[in-house]
Enzyme design. Structure first.
Site, short mmCIF file in Angstrom:
data_model
loop_
_atom_site.label_atom_id
_atom_site.label_comp_id
_atom_site.label_asym_id
_atom_site.label_seq_id
_atom_site.Cartn_x
_atom_site.Cartn_y
_atom_site.Cartn_z
N TYR A 2 0.83 -1.20 0.00
CA TYR A 2 0.00 0.00 0.00
C TYR A 2 0.87 1.25 0.00
O TYR A 2 0.65 2.18 -0.80
CB TYR A 2 -0.91 -0.02 1.23
CG TYR A 2 -1.77 1.21 1.40
CD1 TYR A 2 -2.92 1.37 0.64
CD2 TYR A 2 -1.43 2.20 2.32
CE1 TYR A 2 -3.72 2.50 0.79
CE2 TYR A 2 -2.23 3.32 2.48
CZ TYR A 2 -3.37 3.47 1.72
OH TYR A 2 -4.16 4.59 1.87
N ALA A 3 1.88 1.27 0.88
CA ALA A 3 2.75 2.44 0.99
C ALA A 3 3.50 2.69 -0.31
O ALA A 3 3.64 3.83 -0.76
CB ALA A 3 3.73 2.25 2.14
N SER A 17 2.60 1.89 -3.34
CA SER A 17 1.68 2.40 -4.36
C SER A 17 1.32 3.86 -4.11
O SER A 17 1.21 4.66 -5.05
CB SER A 17 0.41 1.54 -4.42
OG SER A 17 -0.37 1.68 -3.24
N LYS A 18 1.16 4.22 -2.86
CA LYS A 18 0.79 5.60 -2.53
C LYS A 18 1.98 6.54 -2.70
O LYS A 18 1.82 7.72 -3.07
CB LYS A 18 0.24 5.69 -1.11
CG LYS A 18 -1.13 5.04 -0.95
CD LYS A 18 -2.18 5.71 -1.84
CE LYS A 18 -3.58 5.20 -1.58
NZ LYS A 18 -4.60 5.89 -2.39
N ILE A 40 -8.35 7.81 8.94
CA ILE A 40 -9.69 8.28 8.58
C ILE A 40 -10.69 7.17 8.85
O ILE A 40 -10.42 5.99 8.63
CB ILE A 40 -9.77 8.66 7.08
CG1 ILE A 40 -8.60 9.58 6.71
CG2 ILE A 40 -11.11 9.33 6.77
CD1 ILE A 40 -8.57 10.90 7.43
#
Length: 250
Positions: free
Chosen positions: A153-154, A156-157, A186
């Site tokens: 995830y990191a 890709s972000k 969030i």
């Protein structure tokens, strides 16, 4: 909240629009006068959204698929008469030990988080040039700070943040602004999936610097920043990665 009409007459596409930040953004921009198309894989979520807000347009499908991304933009531009704003909020999270993560799990983050952003931007850019429009992408605090057990995830972000900045510079003289939001914790279904999907032996102490002192933010807080970036109020912002994390990384 008494909102203005900063998006009156504007045409907008929001991906990931059925839930979380995407849904909040759809509602915020619509409330400010935009004509909005919400795109998502979640057909039930889109149906519920449209039932509650009949004026919205929805489209089910994966924008990580090239043909779908092409048709989403082309059909909406034909229907709406143009495109002023693209908001890329579609995304997934895969958690686990880096040494145990499968290649497919890692690449699924890249395909959805980065790939869909690339495809939608590519298809939208010619139309945004015509209108002097802009793009808001979804980066993350993981784009620049360590997020253990979320390496795919990191990565890709981080790529989304880099893509955003390079795209902003490329289109600097062509009238299209490109920015990104970088949310921290969030209250979204995506964030909850991390908690429920986390490996059992994860060292939660490593997450100490990721926990907001004031708790997780509601999606509408992020939608408000997206609305600012996409409006004339953000007209002097370009290539910005706006961190929204309650001061955790201050």
């Amino acid at each position: 909240m008494n909102l203005g009409q900063r998006f009156a007459g504007k045409s907008v596409i929001v991906t990931g629009g059925a839930s979380g930040i995407g849904r909040a953004t759809v509602l915020r921009l619509s409330a400010e006068g935009a004509r909005v198309l919400a795109v998502d894989l979640d057909e039930k979520g889109l149906s519920a959204l449209q039932a509650e807000h009949p004026g919205l347009s929805v489209r089910a499908g994966s924008v990580a698929d090239e043909a779908t991304a092409q048709s989403v933009v082309a059909q909406w531009v034909e229907q709406a008469g143009g495109l002023d704003v693209l908001v890329n909020m579609a995304g997934i999270i895969r958690s686990g030990h880096a040494a145990a993560m499968s290649y497919d799990a890692f690449m699924s983050c890249v395909t959805v988080n980065l790939g869909s952003t690339f495809l939608m931007c590519r298809e939208a850019l010619p139309h945004l040039e015509r209108t002097g429009g802009n793009i808001v992408n979804a980066a993350s605090t993981s784009s620049h700070f360590g997020h253990p057990f979320l390496t795919g995830y990191a990565a890709s972000k981080g790529a989304v943040a880099a893509y955003t900045q390079s795209l902003a510079w490329e289109y600097l003289k062509r009238g299209v602004r490109v920015n990104a939001v970088a949310p921290g914790g969030i209250e979204t279904p995506l964030a909850k999936s991390v908690q429920t999907g986390m490996v059992e032996d994860a060292d939660w102490e490593l997450y100490g610097h990721l926990s907001p002192i004031n708790g997780f933010a509601s999606p509408d807080k992020i939608a408000g920043v997206i609305a600012m970036l996409a409006s004339e109020d953000g007209g002097h912002m370009n290539g910005a990665i706006v961190r929204i994390d309650g001061g955790v990384h201050a």
